[in-house]
Design a protein around this motif. Structure first.
Motif, short mmCIF file in Angstrom:
data_model
loop_
_atom_site.label_atom_id
_atom_site.label_comp_id
_atom_site.label_asym_id
_atom_site.label_seq_id
_atom_site.Cartn_x
_atom_site.Cartn_y
_atom_site.Cartn_z
N ARG A 40 0.83 -1.20 0.00
CA ARG A 40 0.00 0.00 0.00
C ARG A 40 0.87 1.26 0.00
N ALA A 41 1.88 1.29 0.86
CA ALA A 41 2.77 2.45 0.96
C ALA A 41 3.52 2.69 -0.36
N ALA A 42 3.86 1.60 -1.06
CA ALA A 42 4.58 1.71 -2.34
C ALA A 42 3.64 1.96 -3.51
N LYS A 43 2.35 2.07 -3.22
CA LYS A 43 1.32 2.23 -4.26
C LYS A 43 1.38 1.08 -5.26
N ALA A 44 1.61 -0.12 -4.72
CA ALA A 44 1.73 -1.32 -5.55
C ALA A 44 0.57 -2.29 -5.34
N LEU A 45 -0.48 -1.85 -4.66
CA LEU A 45 -1.68 -2.68 -4.54
C LEU A 45 -2.54 -2.44 -5.78
N ALA A 46 -2.33 -3.26 -6.79
CA ALA A 46 -3.11 -3.12 -8.02
C ALA A 46 -4.56 -3.48 -7.77
N VAL A 47 -4.77 -4.47 -6.90
CA VAL A 47 -6.10 -4.90 -6.49
C VAL A 47 -6.06 -5.10 -4.99
N SER A 48 -7.03 -4.54 -4.30
CA SER A 48 -7.18 -4.74 -2.86
C SER A 48 -8.67 -4.76 -2.56
N LEU A 49 -9.19 -5.96 -2.38
CA LEU A 49 -10.62 -6.16 -2.20
C LEU A 49 -10.90 -6.70 -0.79
N VAL A 50 -12.04 -6.30 -0.24
CA VAL A 50 -12.46 -6.79 1.06
C VAL A 50 -13.81 -7.48 0.92
N ALA A 51 -14.03 -8.44 1.81
CA ALA A 51 -15.33 -9.10 1.93
C ALA A 51 -15.98 -8.58 3.21
N ILE A 52 -17.22 -8.12 3.09
CA ILE A 52 -17.96 -7.56 4.20
C ILE A 52 -19.19 -8.43 4.43
N GLU A 53 -19.38 -8.83 5.67
CA GLU A 53 -20.57 -9.60 6.04
C GLU A 53 -21.11 -9.03 7.34
N ASP A 54 -22.38 -8.69 7.35
CA ASP A 54 -23.00 -8.07 8.53
C ASP A 54 -22.19 -6.88 9.02
N ASP A 55 -21.78 -6.03 8.09
CA ASP A 55 -21.02 -4.80 8.38
C ASP A 55 -19.65 -5.05 9.00
N GLU A 56 -19.15 -6.28 8.92
CA GLU A 56 -17.81 -6.59 9.43
C GLU A 56 -16.92 -7.06 8.31
N LEU A 57 -15.65 -6.64 8.36
CA LEU A 57 -14.67 -7.08 7.39
C LEU A 57 -14.25 -8.50 7.76
N VAL A 58 -14.51 -9.45 6.84
CA VAL A 58 -14.21 -10.86 7.13
C VAL A 58 -13.17 -11.46 6.18
N GLY A 59 -12.77 -10.70 5.15
CA GLY A 59 -11.78 -11.22 4.21
C GLY A 59 -11.12 -10.11 3.42
N HIS A 60 -9.94 -10.44 2.89
CA HIS A 60 -9.17 -9.48 2.08
C HIS A 60 -8.31 -10.25 1.10
N VAL A 61 -8.13 -9.67 -0.09
CA VAL A 61 -7.21 -10.23 -1.08
C VAL A 61 -6.44 -9.07 -1.72
N ALA A 62 -5.17 -9.32 -1.98
CA ALA A 62 -4.30 -8.33 -2.61
C ALA A 62 -3.69 -8.91 -3.88
N CYS A 63 -3.48 -8.05 -4.86
CA CYS A 63 -2.71 -8.40 -6.06
C CYS A 63 -1.74 -7.25 -6.32
N SER A 64 -0.54 -7.62 -6.71
CA SER A 64 0.50 -6.62 -6.97
C SER A 64 1.31 -7.03 -8.19
N PRO A 65 1.94 -6.07 -8.85
CA PRO A 65 2.74 -6.39 -10.04
C PRO A 65 3.93 -7.29 -9.69
N VAL A 66 4.27 -8.17 -10.61
CA VAL A 66 5.48 -8.98 -10.50
C VAL A 66 6.37 -8.67 -11.68
N THR A 67 7.62 -9.05 -11.56
CA THR A 67 8.59 -8.89 -12.63
C THR A 67 8.95 -10.27 -13.15
N ILE A 68 8.95 -10.42 -14.46
CA ILE A 68 9.40 -11.67 -15.09
C ILE A 68 10.59 -11.32 -15.98
N GLU A 69 11.73 -11.95 -15.70
CA GLU A 69 12.94 -11.74 -16.50
C GLU A 69 13.14 -12.94 -17.40
#
Length: 164
Positions: A40-69
């Motif tokens: 997050r600090a590096a602004k590298a969270l390309a995707v950051s999704l949360v799952a909300i159930e009954d107004d509570e955060l119950v899950g999270h997933v992150a995706c960030s860029p990778v390098t392939i050489e």
């Protein structure tokens, strides 16, 4: 259950959830929450999704860029995926992963890689591939999913936020 993009007010809850989700796991390093914070600090969270159930955060997933050489653009890494322990095995992680992959498709990503259990991630289309290595070696736990196109070859590095 609602799945949506992370909001600023979610940041503390995401950190707490991620720490709790990996606390007593054999595969956790204890650094997963720090990884998300660094991305997050590096602004590298390309995707950051949360799952909300009954107004509570119950899950999270992150995706960030990778390098392939040698250079192969538009590839991303999936993870960490975190689900509150009392909500695990209810399909929340699976729903978050599907939503994250849809977001990567919207970004016109070429593909996605991850380190994880092949038995679990196979259901999403991930597979080990001898043409891709992680830190110079092959592992059945290092897997890829083509989202656009059909080939990638080389050594993959996750964002430096993953480095201990």
């Amino acid at each position: 259950m609602e799945i949506r993009s992370e909001r600023p007010a979610d940041v503390v809850a995401i950190c707490e959830l991620t720490t709790l989700a990996f606390k007593n796991t054999a595969h956790g390093s204890g650094t997963e929450a720090l990884i998300v914070e660094r991305l997050r600090a590096a602004k590298a969270l390309a995707v950051s999704l949360v799952a909300i159930e009954d107004d509570e955060l119950v899950g999270h997933v992150a995706c960030s860029p990778v390098t392939i050489e040698p250079d192969q653009p538009d590839w991303y890494g999936l993870g960490p995926v975190s689900v509150r322990p009392d909500h695990q095995r209810l399909g929340i992680g699976q729903a978050l992963i599907h939503a994250a992959l849809d977001e990567l498709r919207n970004l016109e990503a070429a593909g996605c890689v991850l380190l994880g259990d092949p038995g679990y991630y196979h259901r999403f289309g991930f597979a080990s591939d001898a043409a891709l290595t992680y830190r110079g070696s092959r592992s059945r736990y290092f897997q890829r999913l083509f989202l656009r196109g059909t080939s990638a070859t080389g050594d993959v590095s996750f964002h430096p936020s993953f480095d201990d």
